[in-house]
Write a protein that holds these residues in place. Structure first.
Motif, PDB file in Angstrom:
ATOM      1  N   GLN A 228       0.740  -1.265  -0.049  1.00 41.62           N
ATOM      2  CA  GLN A 228       0.026   0.014   0.055  1.00 41.62           C
ATOM      3  C   GLN A 228       0.916   1.272   0.169  1.00 41.62           C
ATOM      4  O   GLN A 228       0.385   2.412  -0.225  1.00 41.62           O
ATOM      5  CB  GLN A 228      -1.000   0.016   1.301  1.00 41.62           C
ATOM      6  N   GLU A 229       2.028   1.083   0.245  1.00 36.82           N
ATOM      7  CA  GLU A 229       3.147   2.317   0.152  1.00 36.82           C
ATOM      8  C   GLU A 229       3.125   2.899  -1.142  1.00 36.82           C
ATOM      9  O   GLU A 229       3.037   2.057  -2.233  1.00 36.82           O
ATOM     10  CB  GLU A 229       4.616   1.887   0.724  1.00 36.82           C
ATOM     11  N   PRO A 230       3.200   4.205  -1.399  1.00 39.69           N
ATOM     12  CA  PRO A 230       3.179   4.857  -2.636  1.00 39.69           C
ATOM     13  C   PRO A 230       4.848   4.416  -3.132  1.00 39.69           C
ATOM     14  O   PRO A 230       5.617   4.141  -2.524  1.00 39.69           O
ATOM     15  CB  PRO A 230       3.403   6.299  -2.575  1.00 39.69           C
ATOM     16  N   CYS A 231       4.672   4.341  -4.483  1.00 41.54           N
ATOM     17  CA  CYS A 231       6.024   4.044  -5.292  1.00 41.54           C
ATOM     18  C   CYS A 231       7.122   4.974  -4.903  1.00 41.54           C
ATOM     19  O   CYS A 231       7.064   6.218  -4.938  1.00 41.54           O
ATOM     20  CB  CYS A 231       5.726   3.786  -6.607  1.00 41.54           C
ATOM     21  N   ARG A 257       9.205   0.142  -3.433  1.00 45.52           N
ATOM     22  CA  ARG A 257       8.355   0.560  -2.182  1.00 45.52           C
ATOM     23  C   ARG A 257       9.244   0.113  -0.920  1.00 45.52           C
ATOM     24  O   ARG A 257       9.983  -0.948  -1.046  1.00 45.52           O
ATOM     25  CB  ARG A 257       7.169   0.068  -2.303  1.00 45.52           C
ATOM     26  N   TYR A 258       9.266   0.986   0.187  1.00 47.19           N
ATOM     27  CA  TYR A 258       9.685   0.456   1.314  1.00 47.19           C
ATOM     28  C   TYR A 258       8.995   1.108   2.581  1.00 47.19           C
ATOM     29  O   TYR A 258       8.350   2.270   2.428  1.00 47.19           O
ATOM     30  CB  TYR A 258      11.255   0.738   1.410  1.00 47.19           C
ATOM     31  N   GLU A 284      10.173  -3.761  -1.021  1.00 45.32           N
ATOM     32  CA  GLU A 284       9.477  -4.392  -2.306  1.00 45.32           C
ATOM     33  C   GLU A 284      10.060  -3.877  -3.511  1.00 45.32           C
ATOM     34  O   GLU A 284      10.123  -2.638  -3.745  1.00 45.32           O
ATOM     35  CB  GLU A 284       7.964  -4.349  -2.118  1.00 45.32           C
ATOM     36  N   ALA A 285      10.465  -4.738  -4.465  1.00 44.73           N
ATOM     37  CA  ALA A 285      10.983  -4.595  -5.811  1.00 44.73           C
ATOM     38  C   ALA A 285      10.074  -5.367  -6.746  1.00 44.73           C
ATOM     39  O   ALA A 285      10.060  -6.726  -6.465  1.00 44.73           O
ATOM     40  CB  ALA A 285      12.543  -4.983  -5.751  1.00 44.73           C
ATOM     41  N   VAL A 309      15.682   5.523  -2.514  1.00 44.73           N
ATOM     42  CA  VAL A 309      15.967   4.369  -3.518  1.00 44.73           C
ATOM     43  C   VAL A 309      17.065   3.956  -3.823  1.00 44.73           C
ATOM     44  O   VAL A 309      17.932   2.946  -3.877  1.00 44.73           O
ATOM     45  CB  VAL A 309      15.257   4.645  -4.967  1.00 44.73           C
ATOM     46  N   GLU A 310      18.124   4.867  -3.742  1.00 45.32           N
ATOM     47  CA  GLU A 310      19.607   4.597  -3.837  1.00 45.32           C
ATOM     48  C   GLU A 310      20.136   3.932  -2.600  1.00 45.32           C
ATOM     49  O   GLU A 310      21.056   3.163  -2.913  1.00 45.32           O
ATOM     50  CB  GLU A 310      20.338   6.060  -3.983  1.00 45.32           C
TER      51      GLU A 310
END
Length: 310
Positions: A228-231, A257-258, A284-285, A309-310
């Motif tokens: 449910q987290e935004p990208c 997402r994380y 999540e990838a 993300v990095e």
């Protein structure tokens, strides 16, 4: 590295020389047998006597590897990669002694051998191998079969799963002078006790491929919460062809997402296990490439802080 001195390890000059000779032969051909390594019958006997000596113990060799690896990683950021392999000795079962440290294995029906659980240590930036933070050797001789319910109530220390915790402990002991130790484990290492407060050394972090849909302290379950987290971002990777799955080489678009979470203690865990985990991040990838039958979908649980993300 090839000039390493082992003369003080066994407090026996003859054993040290034999060990050094065997090590030099193994460097040249690491996957062959003692019989093939030896240049003559006398040398073959000398190698077997070395390995059967009461002074040459698995624990001693494993700890020596760990100490030497620890010296090599001082001040460095390293990856400590754990996994388990089986040594299948089924073809030699007629020649093995019952007391030789073997037991049932998973590879083949009625297989016999032993398990090896190493902690391979490599540089986090260059992947240069520094050695091993110890190696866990064990077998399943005398293992008692229990029901799933009985197993769920057992302490993790009494399960085979304890190998992951022992690996973390060895990493903490041997790699204490490293700047950071990032421990990497597959899904079998997704064990609640690993994520509890104080489970890792101060300089250690854990990355595990997620296996369980855990209950969160914020209510709800892990998989739904991270989905449910935004990208947070996307990236592209090259995926090689797979002859088994009959898939061609492709560029995969990955969405990330994380979420920062805490886990509740699973039901039926012993009461001495903390009720709540430390703060962890779940990543999540998920592949969003169109028209892919079996898209990439990975979930990782880590004690490393994740902010970008990095």
């Amino acid at each position: 590295m090839f000039g390493t001195d082992y003369s003080k390890l066994f407090n026996d000059l003859r054993l040290s020389r034999r060990g050094e000779s065997l090590l030099n032969k193994l460097r040249q051909d690491p996957s062959t047998s003692i019989q093939s390594l030896a240049s003559c019958r006398a040398e073959q006997k000398a190698f077997y006597r070395f390995l059967n000596s009461s002074k040459v113990k698995e624990e001693l060799l494993s700890s020596e590897m760990g100490f030497r690896c620890g010296k090599a990683v001082r001040g460095k950021v390293v990856l400590c990669i754990q996994d388990t392999s089986e040594i299948n000795l089924a073809n030699h079962s007629n020649r093995l002694k019952a007391s030789s440290g073997v037991g049932p294995i998973d590879a083949v029906k009625k297989g016999i051998g032993f398990k090896v659980h190493p902690c391979l240590v490599v540089d986090a930036y260059t992947c240069f191998p520094y050695g091993y933070a110890g190696i866990d050797l064990f077998n399943r001789t005398g293992v008692k079969l229990v029901t799933g319910y009985e197993r769920s109530k057992m302490s993790v220390k009494d399960k085979e799963s304890a190998k992951w915790l022992r690996g973390n402990q060895r990493a903490g002991n041997y790699l204490k002078d490293a700047a950071s130790v990032i421990i990497i484990q597959d899904r079998e290492g997704d064990i609640f006790e690993q994520f509890t407060p104080g489970a890792l050394a101060d300089n250690s972090f854990l990355i595990v491929r997620s296996q369980y849909d855990r209950i969160l302290t914020s209510e709800g379950r892990l998989l739904a919460a991270v989905a449910q987290e935004p990208c947070k971002g996307t990236y592209t990777i090259q995926v090689d062809r797979d002859s088994h799955k009959k898939t061609a080489t492709r560029e995969a678009q990955i969405e990330v997402r994380y979420k920062k979470v805490q886990f509740k203690r699973p039901d039926r865990r012993p009461k001495d296990v903390p009720e709540i985990s430390a703060d962890v991040f779940v990543i999540e990838a998920r592949e969003i490439t169109e028209n892919i039958e079996d898209p990439i979908h990975w979930r990782l649980t880590t004690t490393l802080p994740v902010n970008t993300v990095e």
